[in-house]
Design a protein around this motif. Sequence first.
Motif, PDB file in Angstrom:
ATOM      1  N   HIS A  28      -1.793   4.327  -3.645  1.00  0.00           N
ATOM      2  CA  HIS A  28      -1.648   3.039  -3.450  1.00  0.00           C
ATOM      3  C   HIS A  28      -2.126   2.404  -1.845  1.00  0.00           C
ATOM      4  O   HIS A  28      -2.984   1.569  -1.901  1.00  0.00           O
ATOM      5  CB  HIS A  28      -0.018   2.376  -3.687  1.00  0.00           C
ATOM      6  N   ASP A  32      -5.745   0.681  -1.103  1.00  0.00           N
ATOM      7  CA  ASP A  32      -5.846  -0.617  -0.454  1.00  0.00           C
ATOM      8  C   ASP A  32      -6.376  -0.565   0.691  1.00  0.00           C
ATOM      9  O   ASP A  32      -6.987  -1.806   1.275  1.00  0.00           O
ATOM     10  CB  ASP A  32      -4.257  -1.017  -0.271  1.00  0.00           C
ATOM     11  N   LEU A  61      -2.443 -10.187  -3.702  1.00  0.00           N
ATOM     12  CA  LEU A  61      -2.903  -9.694  -2.593  1.00  0.00           C
ATOM     13  C   LEU A  61      -2.156 -10.394  -1.209  1.00  0.00           C
ATOM     14  O   LEU A  61      -2.522  -9.742  -0.169  1.00  0.00           O
ATOM     15  CB  LEU A  61      -4.178  -9.242  -2.523  1.00  0.00           C
ATOM     16  N   LEU A  65       2.479  -5.152   1.950  1.00  0.00           N
ATOM     17  CA  LEU A  65       1.796  -3.933   1.163  1.00  0.00           C
ATOM     18  C   LEU A  65       3.091  -2.991   0.447  1.00  0.00           C
ATOM     19  O   LEU A  65       2.973  -2.609  -0.425  1.00  0.00           O
ATOM     20  CB  LEU A  65       1.277  -2.893   2.136  1.00  0.00           C
TER      21      LEU A  65
END
Length: 316
Positions: A28, A32, A61, A65
Amino acid sequence: MKPPALRYVSGRLAVAAGLLGVLSLVVHVGVDLLPGDPATARLGPGSTPEQAEQARERLGLDEPLGQRYLEWAGGLLHGDLGTSAGGAPVAELLAGRLENTAVVAGLTVLLLVPGSLALGVALGRRAGRRLDGAGSAALLLTVAVPEFVVASVLALVVAGQLGWLPAASLVPAGEHPLAHPEVLVLPVLSLLVVSLAYASRVIRAQTASALRAPHVEFMRLNGIPERVILRQAVLPAVLPSAVQIWLVTAAGLMGGTVLVEMVFSYPGIGKLLVTSVESGDLPVVQALAMVMGALTLLATVAADLIATSVGRTRSA
């Protein structure tokens, strides 16, 4: 299953589960951090900042995060791979592509197992001789060649110059690849060449080592036929390592087909991965990376368990 063996298997499975969790975090975060803005890639270079901001909000987005990772990981635990940038469930996008790639990988392994075993044992029985030296050198050179180079050469020679097979492995929409076996030959052969060379080298080394064992020499001195020695002493020593190589190779082929699929325009996960990276479709890229990584990890654990089980059975 005996308690010590059960504890060992449980421990390995627990380690695998922990590694899968670490893998999900790496995937992930790593995806990113890919260069470029997915929103801009989706809209094109002519998009305005306002349009890009709206797209980022629509794709989620704009969230931190850590929050995005927890939501994504929670979905994975429930079998939800997320939604692509185009609005389609990622699981539906992957289903057919994974099946197509599994067909190529499966056919490669079906040819790899008997081919590598026969070639590796044949060279191992002749260790130190001229034939073994030439064969080992050829295998070493083959291992050093990437699959996409082999695929490009095959496409140029077999398809382009000789015209024996189609250069593009196109599968009509809604049809299974096995219904068109001619489109599978070159992709399978491209993957088989390098995989066969690597597995054969390992099996050759194990065979040569097994034939030098004291109990094998004892069997020879007692006049036991060579075929019996191979069946009773050599193959049991070779198979644990061979099974490990075959399992890891099978899992690696699910990801190693990426460039080969691109060379032949084969509709598998490789082509989907490249187009998803180009378009900035992060959910699809993350799901593909997670699936390929998980397959490789689980195959490695399975190979370790099988090798350990065989070793304990032989020692008992």
